[in-house]
Design a protein around this motif. Structure first.
Motif, short mmCIF file in Angstrom:
data_model
loop_
_atom_site.label_atom_id
_atom_site.label_comp_id
_atom_site.label_asym_id
_atom_site.label_seq_id
_atom_site.Cartn_x
_atom_site.Cartn_y
_atom_site.Cartn_z
N GLY A 113 0.81 -1.21 0.00
CA GLY A 113 0.00 0.00 0.00
C GLY A 113 0.84 1.26 0.00
O GLY A 113 1.83 1.34 0.71
N PRO A 114 0.46 2.26 -0.80
CA PRO A 114 1.31 3.45 -0.89
C PRO A 114 1.41 4.23 0.41
O PRO A 114 2.47 4.76 0.74
N THR A 115 0.35 4.33 1.18
CA THR A 115 0.43 5.09 2.43
C THR A 115 0.12 4.17 3.61
O THR A 115 -0.34 3.05 3.45
N ILE A 116 0.39 4.71 4.82
CA ILE A 116 0.11 3.94 6.03
C ILE A 116 -1.38 3.69 6.18
O ILE A 116 -1.82 2.64 6.64
N LEU A 117 -2.21 4.69 5.74
CA LEU A 117 -3.66 4.55 5.92
C LEU A 117 -4.21 3.37 5.14
O LEU A 117 -5.12 2.69 5.59
N ASP A 118 -3.63 3.11 3.93
CA ASP A 118 -4.06 1.93 3.17
C ASP A 118 -3.79 0.66 3.96
O ASP A 118 -4.60 -0.27 3.96
N ARG A 119 -2.67 0.64 4.65
CA ARG A 119 -2.35 -0.56 5.45
C ARG A 119 -3.32 -0.71 6.60
O ARG A 119 -3.74 -1.84 6.93
N ILE A 120 -3.73 0.43 7.20
CA ILE A 120 -4.69 0.34 8.31
C ILE A 120 -6.01 -0.22 7.81
O ILE A 120 -6.63 -1.08 8.46
N ILE A 121 -6.49 0.24 6.63
CA ILE A 121 -7.74 -0.30 6.08
C ILE A 121 -7.61 -1.78 5.89
O ILE A 121 -8.53 -2.55 6.21
N SER A 122 -6.48 -2.20 5.31
CA SER A 122 -6.28 -3.62 5.02
C SER A 122 -6.38 -4.46 6.29
O SER A 122 -7.05 -5.50 6.31
N ILE A 123 -5.77 -3.96 7.39
CA ILE A 123 -5.80 -4.73 8.64
C ILE A 123 -7.23 -4.78 9.17
O ILE A 123 -7.70 -5.83 9.66
N SER A 124 -7.97 -3.69 9.02
CA SER A 124 -9.36 -3.67 9.53
C SER A 124 -10.22 -4.67 8.77
O SER A 124 -11.03 -5.41 9.38
N VAL A 125 -10.03 -4.73 7.43
CA VAL A 125 -10.83 -5.66 6.63
C VAL A 125 -10.47 -7.10 6.97
O VAL A 125 -11.35 -7.97 7.11
#
Lengths: 101, 109, 159
Positions: free
Chosen positions: A26-38
């Motif tokens: 993921g390009p940003t940290i926020l994309d990684r947070i979404i991924s972990i939530s899903v």
């Protein structure tokens, strides 16, 4: 019916692997947070399915409730923690400067 | 009867999970990815857990069975409330950090 | 009055989560509920008195939920169409608009409904001003007509 549950659990595991792509590249940290939530939401369902397959629903439902609560709190805490970081947009460049791949 | 209903619910839920995941991979920027996951995950989890709770009632309508079904629905209601809230929190944090939204003409300067 | 209602809500939760109905566990539940209410009685109901009006609001909220579920199904089909079509016809944009709602509960319900209806998510609320991310121009115009705002205002009696 047990085979059906097993198939659903395998499909969900495959979807978790697909989500992990966004978590790693993921390009940003926020994309990684979404991924972990899903991934956490899918894990809640997989835990209930495991309870059905083993025939121990009374135990696995409690684990699943605890996992759902923890997932929610973890997502909120991560979102709040990274709110003040200004390097969040540029983190790909930032990591390259520091030398982490 | 209950089994058929449960199979339909679970299959629909897994279909929405799949679209949410493909959206998470395909969409061009962070806000659009939030659109896919915030909706697809909520309905997917709601439908799958409702189907599982219905299927568990096949074991007879005794008190422990109904209690466990209520617990499964409890998880579903919690996800229904918590998932949009988490979406909201992440989007707000992205807005405050200044992540630029993607438009048709390319990223705004 | 509000102590009694919060006690019953907490005790119902205890019975559902523990699943044991013998005397020892029920007594333990009563003690735990009283302790929790003594320590944090101002969290569940913020107002001092529990009015008859609040009950009507709860009933209206329950009537609102089926419409919301229908909207969620529509929005999921919309997302599935966008994701599975090869060209992906999206035109995302951020819009801002003022809302007339005043109470915290109605603001939260409205933001939740925006997130769950087709093509829009709430990004920010600041002093009644909403910042909404829309996925195409058509849904942006839909949200600016303010039909849903009227429904939420009707629930919490602000019209």
């Amino acid at each position: 019916m047990e085979n059906f549950f097993l198939a659903i659990a395998l499909i969900l595991c495959f979807l978790v692997l697909l989500c992990l792509y966004r978590g790693i590249f993921g390009p940003t940290i926020l994309d990684r947070i979404i991924s972990i939530s899903v991934i956490g939401t899918k894990t809640t369902i997989i835990l209930v399915l495991i309870g059905f397959i083993y025939g121990r629903m009374d135990m696995f439902v409690d684990i699943s409730i605890a996992y759902a609560l923890l997932n929610f709190i973890a997502t909120l805490a991560a979102a709040k923690f990274f709110r003040t970081r200004k390097s969040i947009v540029l983190d790909a460049k930032f990591f390259k400067e520091v030398g982490i791949k | 009867m209950l089994t058929t209903l449960a199979i339909i619910f679970i299959a629909t839920g897994v279909f929405f999970f799949t679209t949410a995941t493909i959206g998470l991979i395909r969409f061009p920027d962070f806000y659009c990815r939030m659109q896919a996951t915030g909706k697809g995950d909520t309905l997917g989890a709601l439908l799958s857990l409702a189907g599982l709770a219905l299927y568990y009632l096949n074991n007879g309508f005794s008190l422990p069975t109904i209690l466990i079904s209520i617990k499964v629905m409890f998880i579903a209601i919690f996800i229904f409330i918590a998932n949009p809230t988490a979406t909201h929190a992440i989007t707000k944090s992205g807005l405050e950090c200044g992540v630029k939204p993607w438009t048709k003409e390319g990223i705004q300067k | 009055m509000k102590y009694i209602i919060s006690f019953f809500i907490l005790f119902l939760n205890w019975v559902i989560l523990s699943g044991m109905l013998d005397t020892f566990h029920l007594a333990l539940g009563v003690v735990a509920c009283i302790l929790v209410i003594y320590l944090s009685h101002d969290i569940l109901f913020t107002c001092d008195e529990f009015f008859y009006k609040n009950l009507r609001e709860v009933i209206r909220l329950i009537k609102y939920i089926p419409w919301l579920l229908y909207q969620i199904v529509l929005s999921n089909i919309h997302v599935a169409y966008l994701v599975l079509s090869p060209k992906m016809p999206i035109d995302p944009q951020l819009i801002r608009f003022k809302s007339k709602l005043k109470k915290d509960v109605s603001l939260v319900t409205f933001a939740h409904s925006i997130t769950l209806t087709p093509g829009t998510i709430t990004a920010d609320i600041r002093e009644g001003e909403f910042c909404v991310h829309c996925i195409s121009r058509k849904v942006a115009e839909d949200i600016l007509t303010g039909e849903m705002e009227k429904k939420v205002a009707h629930i919490f009696m602000e019209d």
